[in-house]
Motif scaffolding. Sequence first.
Motif, short mmCIF file in Angstrom:
data_model
loop_
_atom_site.label_atom_id
_atom_site.label_comp_id
_atom_site.label_asym_id
_atom_site.label_seq_id
_atom_site.Cartn_x
_atom_site.Cartn_y
_atom_site.Cartn_z
N TRP A 123 6.80 34.76 -10.07
CA TRP A 123 8.03 34.34 -10.75
C TRP A 123 7.90 34.30 -12.26
O TRP A 123 8.90 34.11 -12.95
CB TRP A 123 8.42 32.93 -10.25
CG TRP A 123 7.23 32.01 -10.13
CD1 TRP A 123 6.53 31.73 -8.99
CD2 TRP A 123 6.58 31.31 -11.19
NE1 TRP A 123 5.47 30.89 -9.27
CE2 TRP A 123 5.48 30.61 -10.62
CE3 TRP A 123 6.80 31.18 -12.56
CZ2 TRP A 123 4.62 29.82 -11.37
CZ3 TRP A 123 5.93 30.40 -13.31
CH2 TRP A 123 4.86 29.73 -12.71
N GLY A 130 -0.17 37.96 -8.26
CA GLY A 130 -0.01 36.55 -7.91
C GLY A 130 -1.33 35.84 -7.95
O GLY A 130 -2.28 36.27 -8.62
N GLY A 157 7.03 33.86 0.85
CA GLY A 157 5.80 34.63 1.00
C GLY A 157 5.28 34.65 2.43
O GLY A 157 4.91 35.71 2.95
P1 NAD Z 1 1.66 33.15 -5.55
O1 NAD Z 1 0.40 33.79 -5.13
O2 NAD Z 1 1.97 31.80 -5.02
O3 NAD Z 1 2.92 34.05 -5.17
C1 NAD Z 1 3.01 35.39 -5.59
C2 NAD Z 1 3.90 36.14 -4.64
O4 NAD Z 1 3.24 36.22 -3.39
C3 NAD Z 1 5.26 35.47 -4.38
O5 NAD Z 1 6.25 36.46 -4.33
C4 NAD Z 1 5.05 34.86 -3.01
O6 NAD Z 1 6.24 34.69 -2.29
C5 NAD Z 1 4.14 35.86 -2.36
N1 NAD Z 1 3.38 35.37 -1.19
C6 NAD Z 1 2.96 34.11 -0.94
N2 NAD Z 1 2.30 34.08 0.24
C7 NAD Z 1 2.30 35.34 0.74
C8 NAD Z 1 1.78 35.94 1.91
N3 NAD Z 1 1.14 35.23 2.85
N4 NAD Z 1 1.96 37.26 2.07
C9 NAD Z 1 2.61 38.00 1.13
N5 NAD Z 1 3.13 37.48 0.02
C10 NAD Z 1 2.98 36.17 -0.19
O7 NAD Z 1 1.66 33.17 -7.13
P2 NAD Z 1 2.73 32.56 -8.10
O8 NAD Z 1 2.57 31.08 -8.16
O9 NAD Z 1 4.06 33.10 -7.77
O10 NAD Z 1 2.28 33.23 -9.50
C11 NAD Z 1 1.32 32.70 -10.31
C12 NAD Z 1 0.01 33.45 -10.14
O11 NAD Z 1 0.20 34.83 -10.42
C13 NAD Z 1 -1.03 32.99 -11.15
O12 NAD Z 1 -2.26 32.88 -10.51
C14 NAD Z 1 -1.03 34.10 -12.19
O13 NAD Z 1 -2.21 34.18 -12.93
C15 NAD Z 1 -0.79 35.30 -11.33
N6 NAD Z 1 -0.26 36.42 -12.12
C16 NAD Z 1 -1.05 37.52 -12.33
C17 NAD Z 1 -0.58 38.58 -13.11
C18 NAD Z 1 -1.42 39.79 -13.40
O14 NAD Z 1 -0.88 40.81 -13.85
N7 NAD Z 1 -2.72 39.74 -13.18
C19 NAD Z 1 0.72 38.52 -13.65
C20 NAD Z 1 1.48 37.40 -13.41
C21 NAD Z 1 1.00 36.35 -12.63
#
Ligand code: NAD
Length: 492
Positions: A153, A230, A210
């Motif tokens: 997000w 994520g 997710g």
């Molecule tokens: P998150 O891992 O909670 O969620 C990310 C996405 O994964 C969401 O769309 C979520 O619905 C989905 N998801 C959750 N469980 C899942 C499952 N079992 N199977 C498939 N999809 C699933 O992360 P967040 O809180 O949304 O984002 C923050 C994290 O993202 C931080 O750790 C941040 O550092 C990372 N991030 C990394 C980058 C990069 O380019 N390296 C960029 C932005 C954010």
Amino acid sequence: MANTAVIKNYIDGMWQDCVSGARIEVDDPATGETIAVIAEAGPRDVELAVAAAHRVFRDRVLIDMHPYDRGRMLFRVADALEARHEEIASVNCAETGKGLDLARDEVRTAIRYLRYYGGLADKLEGRSIPRGANLVDYTVRSPFGVSAQIVPWNGPLELTARSLACAIATGNSVVVKSPELAPLSGVELARACEAAGVPAGAVNVLTGYGQTAGQALIEHPDVRHIVFTGSLATGRTVLRSASERVVPCIMELGGKSAAVVYSDADLDCVVEAVRIGTFLNAGQNCNNLTRLIVEDSIADELVERVKVRVEGLSIGPGRQNCDITPMISQKQRQGVERACQEALSQGARLVTGGTVLSERSGYFMAATVFADVARQSSLFQKEVFGPVLSVTTFDDPLMAVELANDTDQGLAAGVFTRNINQALWTADRLWAGQVYVNGWYVGGVETPFGGVKQSGYGREKGQEALDGYVQTRNIGIQISQAECGSVSSRPR
Ligand code: NAD
């Protein structure tokens, strides 16, 4: 609530309600009020979206298109976003809580990704491999098929645009699982694809949770490629599922990025890097500046300067372009509050902040700085994903680099010094996918980005990203010399 009309998912070129009829409410993080309601995609909607994307792949709709035309299609998507730039920036600002100027940047960046990869669509070439008189041999760089793209997000428009653009440029079809906390930007991108005439089914955008929609997507047998952006915890779950069917993944995970600050650094430059690197978007950036590793002799002065700057930052909603904007959700803010309490209990010294701003509605957290942070502590080691900076000191360069590298993550890192030799020596030793010198967020659309260690693998951004969206196939042709008569022509 501003608008009660239910926003639908974009599947097979149509706006479709979800099969279950379930809904997700989208909050304004600055007020906690519901600003939109969106159809909650579940496994059956994923099934429809993957079927459409798979049909596009099987029928070679994108593969057989001239790469130049795939590129022009991405340009048209960019044009469609650009035509509604301000409106889309407002949507992005409202759903993420980030500053309006930052949201405008996000739209501009999304447009740039679409044009950058649109321009590269006809420049991805194979090789010809010499194998003697009887063989012709060449490689083609083929798409994988259906690319499942799971988006967080914090940058919902630009992160979706960068993966989608690479996938379409290379002839993959796409199913995006937008983040449930900020799904509206993905809807805007889908609208732009529709306006640009992207073939039905080539791009599908779903919003769901997710563990239901996301999990169904990554487990789907027709998904052949996964881009996951994520958290590390979810990334591990995705990898376990992907391993069952040996699906290749690009993993863009979290960070714990450190900057080494030498005693000769321009401290104004460091303070500005902290303002943007640590506190923009309430610290909710994967490559934000979370740890300062500061030379002993200047540590007190720098901490004082940072404190003064941080305490002077304006606090308020993103639409007013304040410096400190809300966090995305109550849950996310609670996690940051817990991390601050843990830091105190592990002996860190609170310089400023450390608390939620409960006098405000919405999910505001004070800009927070801790000094004397020990390398074994959770604050030093674990991603917080909020407006929190930790300061630790060093007394020789080897120790500085050791401290900076002493976490399981390696997304970004930085060094501040006026000495070019010191800068290069340190940059070479900082074990991160992207290293900034005398600034923060120095990378751009055209510079490869991604993690080392547990920050992930594969690259997004830049030309390298395209490599993650194609697989090399080799074609060897046997030539019968017998049918060609005697060898009569010789080079001269
Ligand atoms: P998150 O891992 O909670 O969620 C990310 C996405 O994964 C969401 O769309 C979520 O619905 C989905 N998801 C959750 N469980 C899942 C499952 N079992 N199977 C498939 N999809 C699933 O992360 P967040 O809180 O949304 O984002 C923050 C994290 O993202 C931080 O750790 C941040 O550092 C990372 N991030 C990394 C980058 C990069 O380019 N390296 C960029 C932005 C954010």
